[in-house]
Design a protein around this motif. Structure first.
Motif, PDB file in Angstrom:
ATOM      1  N   VAL A  45      30.863 -41.993   3.857  1.00  0.00           N
ATOM      2  CA  VAL A  45      30.556 -43.413   4.008  1.00  0.00           C
ATOM      3  C   VAL A  45      29.171 -43.590   4.622  1.00  0.00           C
ATOM      4  N   LEU A  46      28.318 -44.352   3.924  1.00  0.00           N
ATOM      5  CA  LEU A  46      26.953 -44.585   4.390  1.00  0.00           C
ATOM      6  C   LEU A  46      26.817 -45.857   5.224  1.00  0.00           C
ATOM      7  N   GLU A  47      27.808 -46.719   5.203  1.00  0.00           N
ATOM      8  CA  GLU A  47      27.753 -47.987   5.936  1.00  0.00           C
ATOM      9  C   GLU A  47      29.030 -48.137   6.752  1.00  0.00           C
ATOM     10  N   PRO A  48      28.912 -48.210   8.089  1.00  0.00           N
ATOM     11  CA  PRO A  48      30.107 -48.265   8.943  1.00  0.00           C
ATOM     12  C   PRO A  48      31.121 -49.348   8.573  1.00  0.00           C
ATOM     13  N   THR A  49      30.658 -50.496   8.052  1.00  0.00           N
ATOM     14  CA  THR A  49      31.596 -51.559   7.686  1.00  0.00           C
ATOM     15  C   THR A  49      32.499 -51.163   6.521  1.00  0.00           C
ATOM     16  N   GLN A  50      32.164 -50.091   5.833  1.00  0.00           N
ATOM     17  CA  GLN A  50      32.937 -49.671   4.669  1.00  0.00           C
ATOM     18  C   GLN A  50      33.977 -48.595   4.990  1.00  0.00           C
ATOM     19  N   ILE A  51      34.030 -48.145   6.241  1.00  0.00           N
ATOM     20  CA  ILE A  51      34.965 -47.069   6.608  1.00  0.00           C
ATOM     21  C   ILE A  51      36.404 -47.518   6.436  1.00  0.00           C
ATOM     22  N   GLU A  52      36.797 -48.581   7.113  1.00  0.00           N
ATOM     23  CA  GLU A  52      38.204 -49.006   7.070  1.00  0.00           C
ATOM     24  C   GLU A  52      38.604 -49.530   5.698  1.00  0.00           C
ATOM     25  N   ILE A  53      37.674 -50.147   4.994  1.00  0.00           N
ATOM     26  CA  ILE A  53      37.952 -50.652   3.652  1.00  0.00           C
ATOM     27  C   ILE A  53      38.343 -49.507   2.721  1.00  0.00           C
ATOM     28  N   ASN A  54      37.697 -48.354   2.877  1.00  0.00           N
ATOM     29  CA  ASN A  54      37.905 -47.228   1.970  1.00  0.00           C
ATOM     30  C   ASN A  54      38.812 -46.135   2.514  1.00  0.00           C
ATOM     31  N   ARG A  55      39.183 -46.221   3.787  1.00  0.00           N
ATOM     32  CA  ARG A  55      40.024 -45.190   4.400  1.00  0.00           C
ATOM     33  C   ARG A  55      41.323 -44.925   3.625  1.00  0.00           C
ATOM     34  N   PRO A  56      41.966 -45.925   3.012  1.00  0.00           N
ATOM     35  CA  PRO A  56      43.204 -45.647   2.260  1.00  0.00           C
ATOM     36  C   PRO A  56      43.011 -44.674   1.095  1.00  0.00           C
ATOM     37  N   LEU A  57      41.775 -44.446   0.679  1.00  0.00           N
ATOM     38  CA  LEU A  57      41.516 -43.492  -0.398  1.00  0.00           C
ATOM     39  C   LEU A  57      41.630 -42.046   0.077  1.00  0.00           C
ATOM     40  N   LEU A  58      41.463 -41.826   1.383  1.00  0.00           N
ATOM     41  CA  LEU A  58      41.431 -40.484   1.966  1.00  0.00           C
ATOM     42  C   LEU A  58      42.840 -39.937   2.159  1.00  0.00           C
TER      43      LEU A  58
END
Length: 163
Positions: A78-91
């Motif tokens: 993730v290059l932008e901290p605001t995108q961490i939680e949005i995309n975490r379900p993919l991990l």
């Protein structure tokens, strides 16, 4: 990193203008140069206006689909901290989350090379030779950008090394 399955799943996320697509192109080519079957997809959203962008890269002996299923990403970069939680379900539960926290804020000579520095960090968890990464970078970036990006890649490799 050795995936628990035959396909390695990587999701790169950030905002438009951060070089998400370029980073995924470099990753896909490095994996291809390493002899893997590679599939890639991307979701642009409002990418030209700083909106969310994700790109999935899957590689392995044989890959059938370009999309990383939810909960199956081996690495979420993730290059932008605001995108961490949005995309975490993919991990996946045992997956690796790589954020820009691994790169010291003033260490990059050119802030536009953050995506390449993060690929350097990613290279430390994937079994792809450094030569494949560098050759892929040089194939995708203008020659005048090679030196600065080689340095950014090496910085990412060093910063992501465990102490």
């Amino acid at each position: 990193m050795t995936s628990t399955h035959s396909t390695t799943n990587i999701v790169i996320a950030g905002l438009g203008g951060q070089g998400i697509i370029t980073a995924s192109d470099i990753l896909a080519e490095a994996a291809f140069r390493a002899g893997f079957d590679v599939k890639k997809s991307e979701l642009h959203g409002m990418s030209q206006r700083g909106g969310s962008v994700t790109s999935d890269v899957r590689f392995g002996e044989r890959v059938l689909s370009p999309m990383v299923p939810a909960g199956e990403a081996d690495v979420l970069l993730v290059l932008e901290p605001t995108q961490i939680e949005i995309n975490r379900p993919l991990l996946r539960a045992e997956g690796v989350l790589l954020t820009t926290d691994v790169i010291p804020p003033d260490a990059l000579k050119n802030k536009k090379s953050l995506n390449v520095a993060m690929l350097g960090a990613l290279s430390g968890v994937l079994e792809i030779d450094e030569d494949h990464w560098l050759n892929a970078m040089h194939a995708h970036l203008a020659e005048k950008l090679h030196r600065i990006n080689d340095e950014a890649f090496e910085l990412g490799r060093r910063c992501a090394q465990p102490d």
